[in-house]
Write a protein that holds these residues in place. Structure first.
Motif, short mmCIF file in Angstrom:
data_model
loop_
_atom_site.label_atom_id
_atom_site.label_comp_id
_atom_site.label_asym_id
_atom_site.label_seq_id
_atom_site.Cartn_x
_atom_site.Cartn_y
_atom_site.Cartn_z
N GLY A 270 0.81 -1.21 0.00
CA GLY A 270 0.00 0.00 0.00
C GLY A 270 0.84 1.27 0.00
O GLY A 270 0.56 2.22 -0.74
N VAL A 271 1.92 1.28 0.81
CA VAL A 271 2.77 2.47 0.90
C VAL A 271 3.55 2.65 -0.40
O VAL A 271 3.71 3.78 -0.89
N CYS A 272 4.05 1.56 -0.97
CA CYS A 272 4.76 1.65 -2.26
C CYS A 272 3.85 2.21 -3.34
O CYS A 272 4.25 3.08 -4.12
N GLY A 273 2.61 1.72 -3.40
CA GLY A 273 1.68 2.20 -4.39
C GLY A 273 1.37 3.68 -4.22
O GLY A 273 1.32 4.44 -5.19
N ARG A 274 1.20 4.08 -2.96
CA ARG A 274 0.90 5.49 -2.70
C ARG A 274 2.06 6.39 -3.12
O ARG A 274 1.86 7.43 -3.75
N TYR A 275 3.27 6.00 -2.78
CA TYR A 275 4.43 6.81 -3.14
C TYR A 275 4.68 6.80 -4.64
O TYR A 275 5.08 7.81 -5.22
N ALA A 276 4.46 5.67 -5.28
CA ALA A 276 4.67 5.59 -6.72
C ALA A 276 3.73 6.52 -7.46
O ALA A 276 4.14 7.27 -8.36
N ILE A 277 2.45 6.51 -7.09
CA ILE A 277 1.48 7.38 -7.75
C ILE A 277 1.82 8.85 -7.47
O ILE A 277 1.76 9.70 -8.37
N HIS A 278 2.21 9.14 -6.24
CA HIS A 278 2.59 10.51 -5.88
C HIS A 278 3.79 10.98 -6.71
O HIS A 278 3.79 12.10 -7.25
N TYR A 279 4.78 10.12 -6.84
CA TYR A 279 5.99 10.48 -7.58
C TYR A 279 5.68 10.68 -9.07
O TYR A 279 6.13 11.66 -9.68
N PHE A 280 4.93 9.77 -9.65
CA PHE A 280 4.67 9.87 -11.09
C PHE A 280 3.63 10.93 -11.43
O PHE A 280 3.57 11.39 -12.57
N ASN A 281 2.83 11.35 -10.46
CA ASN A 281 2.01 12.55 -10.68
C ASN A 281 2.91 13.77 -10.84
O ASN A 281 2.65 14.64 -11.69
N ALA A 282 3.98 13.83 -10.05
CA ALA A 282 4.95 14.92 -10.19
C ALA A 282 5.66 14.83 -11.53
O ALA A 282 5.96 15.87 -12.15
N GLN A 283 5.93 13.61 -12.01
CA GLN A 283 6.55 13.43 -13.31
C GLN A 283 5.62 13.90 -14.44
O GLN A 283 6.07 14.45 -15.45
N THR A 284 4.32 13.71 -14.25
CA THR A 284 3.35 14.21 -15.23
C THR A 284 3.45 15.73 -15.35
O THR A 284 3.45 16.28 -16.46
N ASP A 285 3.56 16.41 -14.22
CA ASP A 285 3.69 17.87 -14.23
C ASP A 285 5.02 18.31 -14.84
O ASP A 285 5.07 19.32 -15.55
N TYR A 286 6.07 17.54 -14.59
CA TYR A 286 7.39 17.93 -15.06
C TYR A 286 7.54 17.74 -16.57
O TYR A 286 8.05 18.61 -17.28
N TYR A 287 7.11 16.59 -17.06
CA TYR A 287 7.30 16.26 -18.48
C TYR A 287 6.10 16.64 -19.35
O TYR A 287 6.18 16.54 -20.58
N HIS A 288 4.99 17.00 -18.70
CA HIS A 288 3.75 17.33 -19.45
C HIS A 288 3.29 16.13 -20.29
O HIS A 288 2.78 16.29 -21.40
N VAL A 289 3.49 14.96 -19.75
CA VAL A 289 3.04 13.71 -20.36
C VAL A 289 2.36 12.90 -19.26
O VAL A 289 2.89 12.78 -18.15
N LEU A 290 1.21 12.35 -19.55
CA LEU A 290 0.44 11.64 -18.53
C LEU A 290 1.12 10.34 -18.12
O LEU A 290 1.39 9.48 -18.95
N PHE A 291 1.38 10.21 -16.83
CA PHE A 291 1.76 8.93 -16.23
C PHE A 291 0.50 8.43 -15.53
O PHE A 291 0.19 8.84 -14.41
#
Length: 410
Positions: A270-291
């Motif tokens: 559960g914690v891995c999933g939460r952190y992964a989604i949180h991190y890749f949401n930030a990647q979406t903002d950075y690269y302007h590509v949907l993760f």
């Protein structure tokens, strides 16, 4: 962006389940191994003593994912671009290659805990230094030289930056990495130091469970209450859940499935999933590509499911025949990004060669360099360096104890 694999690092003989290497003929090492075996039998055994070739295959998958992320997505999507490759995430799948990083960290948790079990602190520390630093020093130096003479003019490096990077912890004193992938090595080092402290205390099953749950609690707290920089550097709360997951799977591999391992693994998932989604949401903002959070969650689920299958006895036919390639993943990880970017840009943009030819030549080139690092550096210097550190420490310790006998009673 780049494992340990850290990337985690490739498993050596000393990294196999239930083994502990020592210099040949070293009586202390033999005693440690003997006592370790006895202790293991007393606590229920190590499970199957074997090399997990399936984990080696996962290491290859993670390395290829990260390479694809860099060459086919990141190189041409930044502003300014790192390299004009002619590729812009073909098929819309290669931006997910960065999920190889969490996989690397789970592998590292699995491998390193088993490597550290029943070892003395100095043998654990020397094995990690010997495993990581010779290849890193060589790769960092090679990359710095390529950057210094970069024909594309996109990269530069200073002598001071190179020197400070050789510590593998340049982030701790605010120095830019020679190569972007080195950020994961700083996280690996933090994990290794936590395990070193654990080795000093003494590793037991219940202590691993307590450490894992405590570390997960810190990670969950850090999701809502940002930790100070120094604590982030030491306890890496955003990445610790992956290491912890690997540690719990290592317990299952050693002791088979028991009910006391299931709740911690569910929490880690559960914690891995939460952190992964949180991190890749930030990647979406950075690269302007949907993760997509659904894809990210599916990959994290697949990692846990595959590891659960492996520690439950899954065997992949033919895995042992190709698992030797996992030995190339650490040097490939170290060498591929900036050197690859320079090659891609120079050959395609400056010389005008076909992009598919350039991609093939670049991949072949970095793989060739990785092979040379593995054969000429890792195989020749990793174990000798570890043994040298151990011998020097034992001599210093012996000399100190001879002069201050009271210390030997502590």
């Amino acid at each position: 962006m780049g494992t340990n694999y850290a990337m985690s690092s490739s498993t050596t003989t000393s990294d196999r389940i239930g083994t502990d290497s020592a210099p040949v003929g070293d009586v202390t090492g033999a005693a440690v191994r003997a006592s370790g075996t006895a202790a293991a039998r007393a606590t229920g055994g190590f499970g199957q003593r074997r090399r997990y070739h399936e984990v080696d295959l996962l290491r290859l998958v993670a390395a290829l994912g990260v390479l694809g992320f860099h060459f086919l997505f990141r190189a041409s999507t930044t502003d300014p671009v790192f390299a004009h490759t002619g590729f812009h995430d073909p098929g819309g799948i290669f931006h997910y290659g960065n999920l190889g990083v969490p996989l690397f960290f789970v592998i590292s948790g699995f491998v390193i805990l088993n490597s550290a079990w029943n070892r003395t602190p100095i043998r654990y520390l020397s094995s990690r230094i010997g495993r990581l630093y010779p290849a890193f020093w060589t790769a960092c130096t090679f990359t710095a030289l390529i950057m210094a003479f970069d024909p594309t003019g996109r990269f530069s490096v200073s002598f001071q930056q190179w020197i400070q990077n050789l510590s593998m912890a340049s982030e701790a004193y605010g120095v830019d990495y020679v190569d972007g992938v080195y950020w994961t090595l700083t996280i690996e080092l933090a994990f290794y130091l936590v395990i070193l402290a654990f080795v000093r205390i003494g590793i037991t099953t219940n202590r691993v469970i307590a450490l894992g749950l405590g570390w997960l609690a810190i990670s969950m707290f850090a999701l809502h209450h940002p930790a100070p920089d120094w604590l982030n550097l030491i306890l890496v709360p955003a990445w610790a859940p992956y290491f912890v997951a690997g540690m719990f799977f290592a317990l299952v591999a050693r002791d088979r499935w028991r009910w006391k391992y299931v709740p911690p693994l569910v929490v880690a998932y559960g914690v891995c999933g939460r952190y992964a989604i949180h991190y890749f949401n930030a990647q979406t903002d950075y690269y302007h590509v949907l993760f997509s959070p659904w894809v990210v969650a599916a990959v994290i689920t697949a990692i846990f499911a595959i590891f659960a299958a492996i520690v439950s006895g899954l065997r992949v036919p033919g895995a042992a025949k190709v698992a030797w390639l996992a030995g190339l993943t650490y040097p490939l990880y170290l060498i591929h990004e900036n050197v690859g970017f320079i090659s891609l840009d120079f050959l395609h943009h400056d010389l005008g060669l076909n992009r598919y030819l350039v991609l093939g030549l670049t991949i072949a080139g970095v793989c060739g360099i990785a092979w040379a690092l593995h054969v000429l550096v890792e195989n020749r210097f990793s174990r000798p360096l570890a043994e040298l550190i151990t011998r020097v420490w034992l001599r210093i310790r012996g000399a100190v104890l001879a002069r201050v006998p009271a210390l030997s009673e502590r």
